[in-house]
Design a protein around this motif. Sequence first.
Motif: not given
Length: 176
Positions: A144-158
């Motif tokens: 669950a954490a890995r899935g969150y990190y993978h998706a949220m890194r793009y939000v943080r990049f934006q």
Amino acid sequence: VTGDALKAEPYFARLRAMAKDDPASVTLLDPAYHARLDAVAPQDLREGLVPCIVVRGAEGAARRIVMAGCDLAYAKKYAGPLLASFAAHRGPDTLFHLHLFDATADEAAVFVRRLDHLEIDRLAVTREWTGLRDAAAPGAASAAARGYYHAMRYVRFQQVLAQHPATPGLIIDADM
């Protein structure tokens, strides 16, 4: 290339053909997930984000941005060497932004101090705490954490790009 990558190659070949080999294209591999995500109002998404906390800021304008986001275990193993390479080969006015997932304030501070010897003047570090990792039991992140990190890194990049309008940016994997 071996294993699962070979099994997935026919699918990726079809996706590349649909996107006409455009490297900037976005592939939606799970339509049901994305349909549910599209049903959430953007304002609700913004309000539901875990706060992003600045650990180390970098003042001044940048001509380009390189960003990586990962958890603390990955940062120790991969982001440290990546940043050492960046320190040796960076161009002028290039900002490296590292986002740490599920790092406590103390953990992030210790990690950033370990980077001081690299003397990277254009280094920003942010962190967040989701609670997906047990602070008392450091180790590999859960699925669950890995899935969150993978998706949220793009939000943080934006979010980083929004802070630096008209500045080109590149997001990379910490283990690159």
